[in-house]
Structure formats: C-alpha cells, structure tokens
Write a protein that holds these residues in place. Structure first.
Motif: not given
Length: 215
Positions: A106, A110, A114, A130
């Motif tokens: 990620l 983010s 998430e 992501g």
C-alpha cells in the motif's frame, strides 16, 4: 467467542508517522501493536522474538533496507505476513517487495479503512494491493510478451499453431482436422515452417519447438 486481536509490528524510521500509524490501527479495533522498529534489522529481530501476525514495513529506511528485512522475515517465519506501507510506487519497488515475499503493498497516502482492511487481509493469509499498485501489477502481466511468440517471430500465427501441434506429435491429417484445414494447406504450412526454422525434417522441428516450450 471473541476472536483474538491481530498482533502487529510497525516498522518505519519516521517516529511521527510510526506513532500516527499505531494510533490509527488501534483506533480501528481488533488490532494490537506488539512492538515498533525503526530499522530493518530491528524488525527482523522483533519478528523472530514476538511472532506477530503482521509486520507493517516501510521499504526505504535510514537504518536498513525494508526489502532485505521482508525477505529475511518471510524466509525465517513464513506464517508472518508482511504488509509494505511506503510512499514509493515505482515498479522496481513493487516487484522487489513481491519477490521478497510481501503479501501486501500500500502507499502511505492510503486511507485508514484501506490500511485496516489490508492488515486484516494479510493476517488472514491473503494478498492485497492498493488500487494503483494493483493496476501496475495487472498491466505488467498483461503486457508480458508471449514466450512462444517471442521464440519464433518469423512464423505467422497459423504456422505457430501448426508447429504447436507438430510438437505434440500430431500428423498432418490430425492437424488438418484440429484446425479445420485441408491436408494440402497443412502440408504447405509445414513446408514453410521447415524453411523458416532452417530444419530438414519433422524431428528437427519438434526438437526446436519443445526447447521453446511448445507441445
């Protein structure tokens, strides 16, 4: 019965970000921060000692490479999931992390939900990326050249199909039936293949084709 909280080790060399991430994860509920590290080697040591469910790992730290730490953790403790959380979105970083064994990737931009979903997914043994990273991964594999096509670029698509069947040991009659062609057309394709591959007979063509992964 209430499930046990997910045990997380946070690794990042920026104290402010590390503290914010810890607060964020705890606020989401169901997550315990068992330790924090600011260097890759510390993360490796703590992961071995504490056996967390998830290690949240930055990639580029002043005190050690996150890729190497990820590789060591996943090799020594396969049950531990590593979730990379970084600001680097370049392909080299993404695929280096994947090769090192990271289950998730990620970007630091983010959102809280998430990141929380990613921690839970990695703890459950899933792989998660992501949206931006997932698009990159998909594009990479979509754009990969077909190794069979790359092996014999001089052949047409139909000739390559015929060669594939030759490599499987099929005779002209069977190839004709499979591709809905006349036997004369198949013979012409076979002749063209021999010329283009500079082989004298079917046996030599089969050897070349199988070496290239056909058949």
């Amino acid at each position: 019965m209430t499930s046990s909280p997910i045990r997380v080790l946070v690794t990042d060399d920026h104290p402010v970000f590390r503290q914010g991430l810890k607060s964020l994860l705890v606020a989401l509920g169901g997550i315990d921060i068992v330790a924090e590290a600011e260097r890759g080697p510390d993360a490796v040591r703590l992961a071995a000692e504490l056996r967390p469910d998830v290690v949240v790992m930055d990639l580029h730290m002043a005190g050690g490479n996150g890729i190497e730490a990820t590789r060591t953790i996943t090799r020594n403790n396969p049950s531990i999931g590593v979730l990379v959380l970084t600001m680097f979105r370049d392909d080299d970083s993404v695929f280096a992390a994947m090769r090192a064994g990271a289950r998730g990737y990620l970007l630091k931009e983010s959102g809280a939900e998430e990141i929380g979903r990613a921690v839970r997914a990695v703890a459950a043994g899933e792989a998660i990326y992501g949206p931006d990273i997932a698009r990159r991964v998909l594009a990479y594999f979509t754009d990969m050249p077909d190794p069979k096509r790359a092996a014999f670029p001089q052949l047409t698509d139909r000739e390559r199909e015929v060669l594939e069947l030759i490599a499987q040991g099929r005779g002209n009659a069977e190839i004709a039936a499979t591709l809905f062609l006349s036997q004369k057309t198949v013979r012409n394709h076979v002749s063209n293949i021999f010329v283009k591959l500079h082989v004298a007979d079917r046996a030599q063509a089969i050897v070349l084709a199988r070496e290239a992964g056909l058949g």
